[in-house]
Design a protein around this motif. Structure first.
Motif, PDB file in Angstrom:
ATOM      1  N   ARG A  79       0.832  -1.203   0.000  1.00 20.52           N
ATOM      2  CA  ARG A  79       0.000   0.000   0.000  1.00 20.52           C
ATOM      3  C   ARG A  79       0.869   1.256   0.000  1.00 20.52           C
ATOM      4  N   ALA A  80       1.972   1.217   0.779  1.00 18.48           N
ATOM      5  CA  ALA A  80       2.876   2.371   0.822  1.00 18.48           C
ATOM      6  C   ALA A  80       3.495   2.628  -0.546  1.00 18.48           C
ATOM      7  N   LEU A  81       3.941   1.570  -1.222  1.00 14.38           N
ATOM      8  CA  LEU A  81       4.560   1.728  -2.544  1.00 14.38           C
ATOM      9  C   LEU A  81       3.546   2.272  -3.554  1.00 14.38           C
ATOM     10  N   ALA A  82       2.301   1.815  -3.451  1.00 10.37           N
ATOM     11  CA  ALA A  82       1.267   2.313  -4.360  1.00 10.37           C
ATOM     12  C   ALA A  82       0.992   3.798  -4.126  1.00 10.37           C
ATOM     13  N   LEU A  83       0.995   4.225  -2.849  1.00 13.40           N
ATOM     14  CA  LEU A  83       0.771   5.641  -2.542  1.00 13.40           C
ATOM     15  C   LEU A  83       1.931   6.505  -3.040  1.00 13.40           C
ATOM     16  N   ILE A  84       3.155   6.002  -2.921  1.00 11.42           N
ATOM     17  CA  ILE A  84       4.315   6.734  -3.434  1.00 11.42           C
ATOM     18  C   ILE A  84       4.210   6.893  -4.952  1.00 11.42           C
ATOM     19  N   ASP A  85       3.814   5.820  -5.639  1.00 13.45           N
ATOM     20  CA  ASP A  85       3.656   5.897  -7.093  1.00 13.45           C
ATOM     21  C   ASP A  85       2.587   6.910  -7.481  1.00 13.45           C
ATOM     22  N   ARG A  86       1.535   7.005  -6.654  1.00 13.08           N
ATOM     23  CA  ARG A  86       0.397   7.860  -6.989  1.00 13.08           C
ATOM     24  C   ARG A  86       0.639   9.325  -6.641  1.00 13.08           C
ATOM     25  N   HIS A  87       1.332   9.573  -5.512  1.00 11.64           N
ATOM     26  CA  HIS A  87       1.434  10.945  -5.009  1.00 11.64           C
ATOM     27  C   HIS A  87       2.876  11.470  -4.954  1.00 11.64           C
ATOM     28  N   GLY A  88       3.838  10.709  -5.486  1.00 15.29           N
ATOM     29  CA  GLY A  88       5.243  11.088  -5.361  1.00 15.29           C
ATOM     30  C   GLY A  88       5.606  12.413  -5.986  1.00 15.29           C
ATOM     31  N   VAL A  89       4.856  12.860  -6.990  1.00  9.38           N
ATOM     32  CA  VAL A  89       5.192  14.122  -7.664  1.00  9.38           C
ATOM     33  C   VAL A  89       4.682  15.337  -6.887  1.00  9.38           C
ATOM     34  N   PRO A 114       5.249  17.771  -4.077  1.00 11.41           N
ATOM     35  CA  PRO A 114       6.367  18.131  -3.192  1.00 11.41           C
ATOM     36  C   PRO A 114       6.003  18.074  -1.712  1.00 11.41           C
ATOM     37  N   ALA A 115       4.730  18.246  -1.378  1.00 11.71           N
ATOM     38  CA  ALA A 115       4.305  18.225   0.019  1.00 11.71           C
ATOM     39  C   ALA A 115       4.125  16.810   0.550  1.00 11.71           C
ATOM     40  N   PHE A 116       4.199  15.819  -0.347  1.00  7.99           N
ATOM     41  CA  PHE A 116       3.990  14.428   0.073  1.00  7.99           C
ATOM     42  C   PHE A 116       5.328  13.841   0.518  1.00  7.99           C
ATOM     43  N   GLY A 117       5.484  13.639   1.827  1.00  8.51           N
ATOM     44  CA  GLY A 117       6.714  13.086   2.382  1.00  8.51           C
ATOM     45  C   GLY A 117       6.421  11.902   3.281  1.00  8.51           C
ATOM     46  N   PRO A 118       7.428  11.370   3.962  1.00  3.73           N
ATOM     47  CA  PRO A 118       7.228  10.208   4.850  1.00  3.73           C
ATOM     48  C   PRO A 118       6.152  10.434   5.904  1.00  3.73           C
ATOM     49  N   ARG A 119       6.055  11.662   6.448  1.00  3.35           N
ATOM     50  CA  ARG A 119       5.036  11.919   7.478  1.00  3.35           C
ATOM     51  C   ARG A 119       3.629  11.793   6.898  1.00  3.35           C
ATOM     52  N   GLU A 120       3.427  12.379   5.712  1.00  6.48           N
ATOM     53  CA  GLU A 120       2.123  12.285   5.065  1.00  6.48           C
ATOM     54  C   GLU A 120       1.810  10.841   4.681  1.00  6.48           C
ATOM     55  N   LEU A 121       2.814  10.113   4.224  1.00  6.54           N
ATOM     56  CA  LEU A 121       2.629   8.707   3.861  1.00  6.54           C
ATOM     57  C   LEU A 121       2.197   7.898   5.073  1.00  6.54           C
ATOM     58  N   ALA A 122       2.897   8.073   6.194  1.00 10.16           N
ATOM     59  CA  ALA A 122       2.534   7.346   7.411  1.00 10.16           C
ATOM     60  C   ALA A 122       1.127   7.701   7.866  1.00 10.16           C
ATOM     61  N   SER A 123       0.764   8.984   7.745  1.00 14.38           N
ATOM     62  CA  SER A 123      -0.562   9.423   8.163  1.00 14.38           C
ATOM     63  C   SER A 123      -1.648   8.753   7.332  1.00 14.38           C
ATOM     64  N   ARG A 124      -1.434   8.663   6.017  1.00 20.41           N
ATOM     65  CA  ARG A 124      -2.440   8.043   5.147  1.00 20.41           C
ATOM     66  C   ARG A 124      -2.587   6.557   5.437  1.00 20.41           C
ATOM     67  N   LEU A 125      -1.507   5.923   5.907  1.00 27.50           N
ATOM     68  CA  LEU A 125      -1.546   4.499   6.232  1.00 27.50           C
ATOM     69  C   LEU A 125      -1.976   4.243   7.676  1.00 27.50           C
ATOM     70  N   ASN A 126      -2.142   5.351   8.438  1.00 29.49           N
ATOM     71  CA  ASN A 126      -2.567   5.269   9.833  1.00 29.49           C
ATOM     72  C   ASN A 126      -1.564   4.486  10.690  1.00 29.49           C
ATOM     73  N   VAL A 127      -0.257   4.733  10.447  1.00 29.09           N
ATOM     74  CA  VAL A 127       0.803   4.121  11.254  1.00 29.09           C
ATOM     75  C   VAL A 127       1.798   5.212  11.624  1.00 29.09           C
ATOM     76  N   SER A 128       2.685   4.908  12.568  1.00 28.08           N
ATOM     77  CA  SER A 128       3.724   5.860  12.930  1.00 28.08           C
ATOM     78  C   SER A 128       4.837   5.838  11.892  1.00 28.08           C
ATOM     79  N   GLU A 129       5.626   6.919  11.834  1.00 31.03           N
ATOM     80  CA  GLU A 129       6.759   6.946  10.914  1.00 31.03           C
ATOM     81  C   GLU A 129       7.773   5.863  11.263  1.00 31.03           C
ATOM     82  N   ARG A 130       7.934   5.582  12.565  1.00 27.90           N
ATOM     83  CA  ARG A 130       8.879   4.543  12.976  1.00 27.90           C
ATOM     84  C   ARG A 130       8.445   3.172  12.449  1.00 27.90           C
ATOM     85  N   MET A 131       7.141   2.874  12.571  1.00 29.19           N
ATOM     86  CA  MET A 131       6.652   1.587  12.055  1.00 29.19           C
ATOM     87  C   MET A 131       6.813   1.521  10.540  1.00 29.19           C
TER      88      MET A 131
END
Length: 306
Positions: A203-213, A215-232
């Motif tokens: 799911r994370a890889l699919a979100l990166i492919d979809r939203h990677g372009v 500039p505001a989409f970073g690891p924090r936003e990715l973790a938030s969309r997946l409902n997990v912590s950045e550490r996890m």
């Protein structure tokens, strides 16, 4: 069915061709059924977007094998998606036998023993090398153990069409590669039944492919969309040997490289900044530095070369 690629069939000593197969594909042994010690064949490489690809041509009857000893010496880092282009080949893996005719596909698991029997003359195959760690974390166990891809499935026709497009096209290679992986993943998941669930990493890889372009989409936003912590999230990416931030950076660099490669000579010196911004970068100095670090050349050199 139209041939994808046409390899050269040159008579060479068995050990020469075997050495080339080992160099490009890993530890395999070649055993011709004839005793002359000379075989006609060729192995060549070609980069197709996201994938390293081997084009293998063999004449006459031969066995190519990857046994348990070879696997111990050379652990498999890839799956090989074998696409039979011309001629015939029988693939044996994990207790199953698949007879490949032109157009047939078989996903070979390089950590399991495998055996290939080529019949007749002018057999050629396209072998697409797919990184094992990423495949397993995208698609789970569905991609392991050797998988025959049925040409009666509509997804086979879609994969064939995208593969042909990748060979014929010099543009949008990154997007075509991702489309091919999505189709392959859909086929693999369908073989597991409707109850299969996505892994967090897929799911994370699919979100990166979809939203990677973005500039505001970073690891924090990715973790938030997946409902997990950045550490996890970082722990899940450890299996790929990278961080979510590094994955995002590479995705943006690949998009920029693909678009620079597609530019005409007349526009080679124009629009590099626009391409960087469109790929998700908001700092040109950082873009130039990371681009040169990854590809060994400047963005302008890539644009002029193509």
């Amino acid at each position: 069915m139209q041939s994808l690629l046409t390899p050269v069939h040159t008579p060479v000593p068995v050990e020469v061709l075997e050495a080339e197969i080992r160099r490009i594909c890993g530890a395999f042994t070649l055993e011709p059924t004839l005793s002359s010690g000379i075989v006609a064949g060729d192995v060549a490489t070609r980069r197709m977007g996201l994938f390293e690809t081997a084009i293998v041509g063999l004449d006459a009857s031969k066995h190519v094998e990857r046994g348990a000893k070879a696997i111990r010496q050379d652990p498999g880092e890839h799956f090989f998606l074998l696409v039979q282009d011309t001629g015939q080949c029988s693939v044996e893996q994990n207790g199953r036998v698949a007879d490949l005719e032109p157009g047939d596909m078989f996903l070979v698991d390089s950590v399991r023993p495998s055996r290939f029997l080529y019949r007749g003359i002018r057999s050629s195959q396209v072998s697409i090398h797919l990184p094992r760690n990423e495949m397993v974390h995208r698609f789970g166990e569905a991609c392991t153990g050797g998988v025959s891809i049925s040409r009666s499935d509509p997804l086979w026709l879609a994969m064939r069409a995208v593969l042909t497009k990748m060979i014929d096209s010099s543009t949008a290679q990154t997007q075509l590669g991702e489309a091919f992986l999505c189709l392959l993943g859909a086929y693999l998941q369908s073989t597991r039944g409707a109850g299969a669930t996505e892994t967090l990493l897929s799911r994370a890889l699919a979100l990166i492919d979809r939203h990677g372009v973005d500039p505001a989409f970073g690891p924090r936003e990715l973790a938030s969309r997946l409902n997990v912590s950045e550490r996890m999230l970082q722990r899940h990416f450890q299996a790929l040997g990278e961080t979510p931030g590094h994955r995002l950076l590479n995705r943006r660099l690949e998009i920029a490289y693909s678009r620079l490669s597609a530019r005409s000579r007349q526009a080679a010196n124009d629009g590099i900044a626009a391409i960087a911004y469109d790929a998700g970068f908001n700092d040109l100095s950082y873009f130039y530095r990371e681009f040169r670090k990854k590809y060994g050349v400047t963005p302008g050199a890539v644009a002029r070369c193509h």
